[in-house]
Each structure stands twice: as C-alpha cells, then as structure tokens.
Design a protein around this motif. Structure first.
Motif, PDB file in Angstrom:
ATOM      1  N   ARG A 229      -2.236  -5.958  -3.054  1.00 50.80           N
ATOM      2  CA  ARG A 229      -3.190  -6.519  -2.121  1.00 50.80           C
ATOM      3  C   ARG A 229      -2.993  -7.349  -0.837  1.00 50.80           C
ATOM      4  O   ARG A 229      -2.992  -8.454  -0.427  1.00 50.80           O
ATOM      5  N   SER A 230      -1.277  -6.998  -0.872  1.00 46.83           N
ATOM      6  CA  SER A 230      -0.639  -7.553   0.059  1.00 46.83           C
ATOM      7  C   SER A 230       0.000  -6.799   1.323  1.00 46.83           C
ATOM      8  O   SER A 230       0.200  -6.908   2.531  1.00 46.83           O
TER       9      SER A 230
ATOM     10  N   ASP B 299       0.486  -2.345 -12.671  1.00 43.53           N
ATOM     11  CA  ASP B 299       0.209  -3.624 -12.242  1.00 43.53           C
ATOM     12  C   ASP B 299       1.028  -4.351 -10.900  1.00 43.53           C
ATOM     13  O   ASP B 299       0.364  -4.828 -10.038  1.00 43.53           O
TER      14      ASP B 299
ATOM     15  N   VAL C 217       5.793 -10.260 -10.138  1.00 42.98           N
ATOM     16  CA  VAL C 217       5.622  -9.593  -8.883  1.00 42.98           C
ATOM     17  C   VAL C 217       5.443 -10.518  -7.633  1.00 42.98           C
ATOM     18  O   VAL C 217       5.132 -10.600  -7.229  1.00 42.98           O
ATOM     19  N   LYS C 218       6.304 -10.588  -7.149  1.00 39.73           N
ATOM     20  CA  LYS C 218       6.604 -11.395  -5.592  1.00 39.73           C
ATOM     21  C   LYS C 218       7.487 -10.931  -4.384  1.00 39.73           C
ATOM     22  O   LYS C 218       8.400  -9.798  -4.304  1.00 39.73           O
TER      23      LYS C 218
ATOM     24  N   THR D  47      -1.030  -5.796  -7.549  1.00 42.08           N
ATOM     25  CA  THR D  47       0.059  -6.876  -6.698  1.00 42.08           C
ATOM     26  C   THR D  47       0.542  -6.423  -5.551  1.00 42.08           C
ATOM     27  O   THR D  47      -0.139  -7.267  -4.162  1.00 42.08           O
TER      28      THR D  47
END
Length: 454
Positions: free
Chosen positions: A135-136, A128, A111-112, A132
């Motif tokens: 967190r951003s 997930d 995951v980007k 992920t």
C-alpha cells in the motif's frame, strides 16, 4: 520493552524451584495463556502440518509484547521447561510445538514503514507483509507461502520470488530484536552484537533466542509479469534440461521454479515472475518446448497472490492445512542427463508428491558464502522433495537418498529433515563452527534447543 515491563516479567522469581504456577504466568502476561482443558486448547496447539496434531504442550502463550516473551523465557528457565518458539507454525520438523511451553509471537504482527525501512513484528504472515508494504509502494524479498511467519523464513535465509533481483530476505535485514536465554531483550545489527547478527542471517530459528521484530530495507514495487508453462509428462526430460541452463543464468529480474509432480497425476510446469514488461518476458521464455502457456501483467500485490496460489487476502489466510513430509538439496552444478532421468523416475513412482526446484543465482550468488550464516550462495538452484499423506516420509527418504550421490550433501535449514545425521555440514557447511561459537556466547547453557540445534 521498558523497565516497568521487565520488572513485571521478573515478578515470577519467587516461584523458582516450585511446581509451575501457570496462573502466576497468566497474570503476568498482557497476552493470553491457553492450557489443557481450556476450550480453545485444541485450536491453540495446532500447527500447519497435521502430522503434529498429537503434540500436547503444557501451555500456549500468545505473547502481546516483548515483555511477554521475556516472562515466558524466565518462567520456562526456572521450571526446567522446554520452550517452542512459534511464528507461523510451519516448521517442517514440528519444532513450533512440543511437550513444553509454546511461545507464540503471532500477535506481534505490526508492519511499520519509516524512511524506506520496514519494522515487522516476528509473528507477521508473509502475505500481510506484502499487503501492508504494498500500500506504500514498497516490499521486501520473501517467500511465496502466504501464512509462513516472517521469523522462520528470515532466520533460515529466505529464498523467495524476487531473490535473484534483491537477494535473500536476510540480505535486506538491518536489525533483529530478540529475547535471549537470560530473558534480556537485545537488538542485533551490523554495529551492535555483530556476531549474533551474522548468525541470525541464516543460522535457523530456535537457536539463539526468540525474535520479536525485524527491520528490513525495502525496495520499490511496480507492475510485474507472471507466467506459467505446462507440459505433458513426456516432455519432462527436455524441460528440466532446458530450465536448469536457463533459470540460474536469466536476467536478475526473472525468477522461476520448476515442478515435477505426481499429485495426483503426473505433470511438468514452470512458474515465474518477471520484474518488467510482458513483451520482454515473452521474449525470455522462447526456446522451451511448445507448452500450454499463461503470461499476464499484474500489480505487485496481485502477483504475490498469484505466486501464493490464492486470489485475495482473505483466501490467502484461509487455505487448508496439510499432512506432509519434506527434505531438500542444493545443486551446485547442472544435473547430468542421468541425474535428470533419475529424478524424473523418482517423481514417477506411486504416491502424491512433488519436486519443487527454485532458481538461485543473480543477487543471491553475489554474496560471499561466509558473509552471512547462509552458506549456499554458489548453488544454481534448490530442490525440495514434498509428499503428502500415507507413505509420504518413505517417498521423501527414498527420493533424497537416491539423489544424494548425484547432487551432494547440502540441505536448506528452512526445510529441516530430522533424518539428516550430518545436518550441521549440510545446512551450514563451513559456517557451522562459527555458529557454534556464537551459540556459546549467547546461550551458554543450551536453553534454546531442538534435535538439530547448532
């Protein structure tokens, strides 16, 4: 996938027409090939629904790259093998497994985040993705079952817990990379392969190729309010009558679902999420019959855990498998009093089963039914009939059949029901013909097939 990888995937061509050389496929893959007789085969072939444990695939390929997926497609095509794409393995109809080659993309799970766009591997689990991206400080609209793979959810539409505010998962989808029946990796967007991109937004998994990654527009997250209200069974009629007027018309920031359950005892509950303050949420809940009520503020990620029924990331990954049968309806109008009573009577029958009713409306309904392949934009809510263990399929069949004359012939492709004979009309409505036309372009020989293909 670069040229070297594609040449590697094509290296099996000399074996065309021969018996499958599984060792040759194994050497080609960066990932792992599991075959009958291997120590890990019993685990590798399992999917979420215990009912399909008797499936015996020829092999399970854990693909580590898009090139691995292409190699598997080429190998299966040359040897006349069925392919069974698998992301999270939650296909209700068992189409994540079978007697051919399982192409498992669970290792494609990166995951980007770049500039507000999230590129997510097709095998990523929903919990997930939430963790992920959270967190951003961002997320995407998606479902509540933590171990569902993002591919299956997305390709069928993606009803989820913030859908009324941000839309279905497909409504924030910007690109899909997938391997076609010819073994080619392509990326579909609004500007490149636009007809395919339209079809991939609600046309269901397993029809047009094997997805390897998705790109989504994200939205910022904040602390949210979650709530649960519970009533005795005697209040079921009053609660359903109130909820069906309230939930689809509530502010977009509020999403909820209603459970009528006999699992094991009879219960009535409404659970939901509000993208705002606790005090405002409390005000929106007024008007329901007196209930046992829990309302609390949580971080966005903790709210996703709450909606998933688990408390930590680890717990969300280790929940039990299930043996179940299921089907669905969409309700395009409020249920009459007689329909509500009929639904309650079905739930009250002996067994272990639940009707789960998810609110729609809001952002979901502001998209035209033909703008994406998902046609049920004007529905007020969806209904899922879900039963466990012995007698599950008989109850699901009876419950749905009894409600069809009252609710109409509509169903959600992400809850596939193999008993539906007119499934194309029920899943896709007026979009079915266009889906079939796209299928002819991208898979003219019908290489990707299952019993309810487009």
């Amino acid at each position: 996938m670069d040229r070297r990888e594609f040449l590697s995937a094509a290296a099996l061509a000399p074996f065309a027409g021969a018996a499958p050389d599984w060792a040759a496929l194994d050497r080609t893959l960066k990932g792992r090939l599991v075959r009958p007789g291997d120590a890990s085969y019993a685990t590798a072939k399992r999917v979420f629904n215990v009912a399909f444990d008797n499936a015996t695939p020829r092999a399970v390929a854990y693909c580590a790259s898009a090139a691995d997926v292409a190699a598997c497609v080429g190998f299966a095509r040359r040897h006349g093998l069925a392919v069974h794409p698998r992301s999270g393995g939650h296909s209700y109809a068992g189409w994540s497994t079978g007697s051919g080659l399982v192409v498992d993309v669970s290792q494609l799970k990166a995951v980007k985040l770049t500039g507000g766009l999230a590129t997510v591997g097709a095998g990523a689990k929903l919990i997930d993705v939430y963790a992920t991206l959270g967190r951003s400080g961002v997320s995407i609209p998606a479902g509540s079952c933590p171990t569902v793979g993002v591919a299956g959810l997305t390709l069928g539409g993606g009803i989820g817990v913030v859908a009324r505010r941000y839309g279905l998962t497909i409504d924030v989808l910007k690109a899909v990379s997938l391997v076609t029946a010819g073994g080619k990796l392509i990326t579909a967007t609004a500007g490149s392969h636009p007809d395919l991109f339209w079809a991939l937004r609600g046309g269901g998994g397993g029809n047009f190729g094997i997805a390897t990654s998705f790109t989504y527009q994200t939205h910022p997250v904040q602390d949210v309010t979650v709530f649960t209200m519970r009533w005795p069974w005697s209040q079921a009629f009053a609660v359903v009558k109130k909820w069906q007027k309230w939930a689809p018309a509530a502010p977009d920031a509020l999403w909820s679902n209603l459970h009528l359950s006999q699992d094991p005892g009879r219960s009535v509950s409404v659970t939901g999420l509000y993208l705002g303050s606790r005090s405002r949420c409390e005000a929106l809940l007024k008007g329901f019959p007196p209930s046992t009520r829990t309302v609390k503020s949580l971080s966005y990620l903790q709210a996703m855990y709450f909606m998933a029924g688990c408390s930590t990331l680890e717990a969300c990954h280790t929940g039990p498998r299930d043996r179940f049968s299921a089907s669905s309806h969409f309700a395009y109008a409020e249920m009459s009093d007689a329909t509500i009573r009929a639904l309650i009577a079905q739930v009250g029958r002996a067994g272990r089963h639940t009707v789960l009713i998810d609110a729609l409306g809001g952002a979901v309904g502001r998209v035209a039914p033909g703008a994406t392949a998902f046609p049920h934009r004007k529905a007020l809510f969806s209904l899922q009939y879900y039963a466990h263990f012995d007698g599950a399929s008989a109850w699901v069949r009876s419950a749905r059949d009894s409600m069809t004359p009252r609710l109409g012939r509509h169903a959600y492709v992400n809850y596939p029901d193999i008993a539906l004979k007119d499934y194309k009309d029920q899943y896709y409505g007026a979009n079915a013909a266009r889906l079939a036309a796209v299928k002819k372009v991208y898979d003219p020989t019908g290489f990707f097939r299952h019993p309810q293909g487009v």
